[in-house]
Design a protein around this motif. Sequence first.
Motif, PDB file in Angstrom:
ATOM      1  N   GLY A 156      10.104  12.776 -37.503  1.00 12.11           N
ATOM      2  CA  GLY A 156      11.203  12.653 -38.475  1.00 12.11           C
ATOM      3  C   GLY A 156      11.150  13.811 -39.451  1.00 12.11           C
ATOM      4  N   ASP A 157      11.123  13.481 -40.759  1.00 13.07           N
ATOM      5  CA  ASP A 157      11.059  14.557 -41.760  1.00 13.07           C
ATOM      6  C   ASP A 157       9.687  15.216 -41.801  1.00 13.07           C
ATOM      7  N   ASN A 158       8.661  14.455 -41.411  1.00 15.80           N
ATOM      8  CA  ASN A 158       7.302  15.002 -41.381  1.00 15.80           C
ATOM      9  C   ASN A 158       6.751  15.007 -39.964  1.00 15.80           C
ATOM     10  N   VAL A 159       5.737  15.805 -39.772  1.00 18.45           N
ATOM     11  CA  VAL A 159       4.996  15.823 -38.522  1.00 18.45           C
ATOM     12  C   VAL A 159       4.408  14.437 -38.259  1.00 18.45           C
ATOM     13  N   GLY A 160       4.458  13.983 -37.011  1.00 15.36           N
ATOM     14  CA  GLY A 160       3.870  12.687 -36.642  1.00 15.36           C
ATOM     15  C   GLY A 160       3.034  12.815 -35.377  1.00 15.36           C
ATOM     16  N   TYR A 161       2.719  11.653 -34.812  1.00 18.07           N
ATOM     17  CA  TYR A 161       1.833  11.539 -33.646  1.00 18.07           C
ATOM     18  C   TYR A 161       2.264  12.455 -32.495  1.00 18.07           C
ATOM     19  N   LEU A 162       3.542  12.409 -32.130  1.00 24.63           N
ATOM     20  CA  LEU A 162       3.999  13.203 -30.983  1.00 24.63           C
ATOM     21  C   LEU A 162       4.029  14.693 -31.285  1.00 24.63           C
ATOM     22  N   ASP A 163       4.277  15.055 -32.543  1.00 24.05           N
ATOM     23  CA  ASP A 163       4.206  16.481 -32.900  1.00 24.05           C
ATOM     24  C   ASP A 163       2.805  17.020 -32.624  1.00 24.05           C
ATOM     25  N   VAL A 164       1.810  16.201 -32.948  1.00 30.62           N
ATOM     26  CA  VAL A 164       0.422  16.597 -32.708  1.00 30.62           C
ATOM     27  C   VAL A 164       0.131  16.638 -31.201  1.00 30.62           C
ATOM     28  N   MET A 165       0.613  15.603 -30.472  1.00 30.06           N
ATOM     29  CA  MET A 165       0.357  15.516 -29.028  1.00 30.06           C
ATOM     30  C   MET A 165       0.967  16.707 -28.281  1.00 30.06           C
ATOM     31  N   VAL A 166       2.219  17.020 -28.603  1.00 29.19           N
ATOM     32  CA  VAL A 166       2.910  18.112 -27.902  1.00 29.19           C
ATOM     33  C   VAL A 166       2.539  19.453 -28.532  1.00 29.19           C
ATOM     34  N   GLY A 167       2.395  19.446 -29.853  1.00 30.15           N
ATOM     35  CA  GLY A 167       2.184  20.697 -30.580  1.00 30.15           C
ATOM     36  C   GLY A 167       0.894  21.413 -30.223  1.00 30.15           C
ATOM     37  N   ALA A 168      -0.120  20.655 -29.814  1.00 31.10           N
ATOM     38  CA  ALA A 168      -1.391  21.282 -29.440  1.00 31.10           C
ATOM     39  C   ALA A 168      -1.234  22.172 -28.212  1.00 31.10           C
ATOM     40  N   LEU A 169      -0.108  21.996 -27.502  1.00 26.50           N
ATOM     41  CA  LEU A 169       0.159  22.791 -26.300  1.00 26.50           C
ATOM     42  C   LEU A 169       0.850  24.116 -26.603  1.00 26.50           C
ATOM     43  N   VAL A 170       1.307  24.279 -27.852  1.00 22.30           N
ATOM     44  CA  VAL A 170       2.209  25.394 -28.170  1.00 22.30           C
ATOM     45  C   VAL A 170       1.570  26.754 -27.852  1.00 22.30           C
ATOM     46  N   ALA A 171       0.292  26.904 -28.134  1.00 18.47           N
ATOM     47  CA  ALA A 171      -0.353  28.196 -27.849  1.00 18.47           C
ATOM     48  C   ALA A 171      -0.390  28.451 -26.342  1.00 18.47           C
ATOM     49  N   TRP A 172      -0.599  27.395 -25.558  1.00 21.97           N
ATOM     50  CA  TRP A 172      -0.591  27.537 -24.094  1.00 21.97           C
ATOM     51  C   TRP A 172       0.809  27.878 -23.593  1.00 21.97           C
ATOM     52  N   VAL A 173       1.824  27.329 -24.251  1.00 17.33           N
ATOM     53  CA  VAL A 173       3.215  27.654 -23.899  1.00 17.33           C
ATOM     54  C   VAL A 173       3.442  29.154 -24.103  1.00 17.33           C
ATOM     55  N   HIS A 174       2.982  29.682 -25.244  1.00 16.39           N
ATOM     56  CA  HIS A 174       3.122  31.120 -25.518  1.00 16.39           C
ATOM     57  C   HIS A 174       2.286  31.948 -24.530  1.00 16.39           C
ATOM     58  N   ALA A 175       1.088  31.460 -24.189  1.00 15.04           N
ATOM     59  CA  ALA A 175       0.223  32.201 -23.259  1.00 15.04           C
ATOM     60  C   ALA A 175       0.867  32.282 -21.872  1.00 15.04           C
TER      61      ALA A 175
END
Lengths: 231, 231
Positions: A156-175
Amino acid sequence: MASGGDELKLLGMWASPFAVRVRLALSFKGLRYEYIEEDLSNKSDLLLSSNPVHKKVPVLIHNGKPVCESQIIVEYIDEVFRGKGLSLIPADPYERARARFWAAFMDDKLLASWVQAARGKTVEEKMELLKPTFAAVETLEAAFRECSKGRPFFGGDNVGYLDVMVGALVAWVHAAEARHGLKLFDASRSPLLNAWVDRFSKLDETKALLPDIRKLVEYANMREAQAAAAN
Amino acid sequence: MASGGDELKLLGMWASPFAVRVRLALSFKGLRYEYIEEDLSNKSDLLLSSNPVHKKVPVLIHNGKPVCESQIIVEYIDEVFRGKGLSLIPADPYERARARFWAAFMDDKLLASWVQAARGKTVEEKMELLKPTFAAVETLEAAFRECSKGRPFFGGDNVGYLDVMVGALVAWVHAAEARHGLKLFDASRSPLLNAWVDRFSKLDETKALLPDIRKLVEYANMREAQAAAAN
């Protein structure tokens, strides 16, 4: 190091998105902890005795008691340190069930097929194996629409559970983009996730914790060469 | 049918242990619900629209809103109907994390390898494929010791989350014994689980809900013949 009277130790490995999930969660909760980097080719006795079933990172050790598996650890942190920092899991039971559903989907469908595709020997084979991954990305785009309800984050307005779950992948997405020109989330297939990646990547907690992309590219190339040599 | 002001519908399939988990949980919580049997060879529009991602049973529809996946549904029921019937999930966050850990182990290791072994073409091949299943049973025996602390159930003095997760498999355990003489839990390899199966099978809720073993044997034989014909 401790947070209040609590002693928190995290056994992790810098390139593991599962360990990064826990680091992000601890950071968004504002919790201090001792980070212990594991050498996965020579696992410590502490790792082997803390997670005898899977022998994997991450393991959070809270006042001497080990908690394993990233989804379970993040829920645990959020429950034990309720009211501290951000609340990650939605308070409403229905939204909580939906968040758990999408986290399981992320790991069992999107991530599992992505890992499978990485084993493809040629770019053509990788692209064929990526078809279920791209289908899963489209489903995750719908999940973002459902969870965010027009706001900036899964939470929602703040980062939550799924942001953390998916967000940890972001560097791998860029790689993956740096290695193969592969954009897992792009503006045409998943415009909401594409914009969310930018937004999430700019957060202070994220910038401080996500692995360096050049280092990840080197690591991925090295692992691929090792796998090829072993075959 | 309703429980208080709540309307609960469950889409299930009689032989599915995942659906049986939810029926057991609803029963131990003392909740009334409408049960809708699905024909998985001709899925209903309600199933397809309620679980568009996986198109699988079980789906619990609570006041018109669908919840999918057995572990998530059981947690949801327990959270929404807190204080009604038995409390399934442990109240202590650490014990809750352990219960979730063992539930994931049950599905990802024990059940996944058991399903794999069922695909073996000969009894010899099945027995070879069952090795990781038996290793997982030994680990689950240790989990029972850890969770029950000498009391009769995973949940302690009363049935809890893991009793429901593992207990829904009990009819399939008996069916495997009837078909192949295969005792998944036996007195030498897993004496605690072996005694627990007897104890759990004798509960009124269990007797009322577990599928008939002869019917399961016929169903398993029919599915195996179909799979052989398709190859």
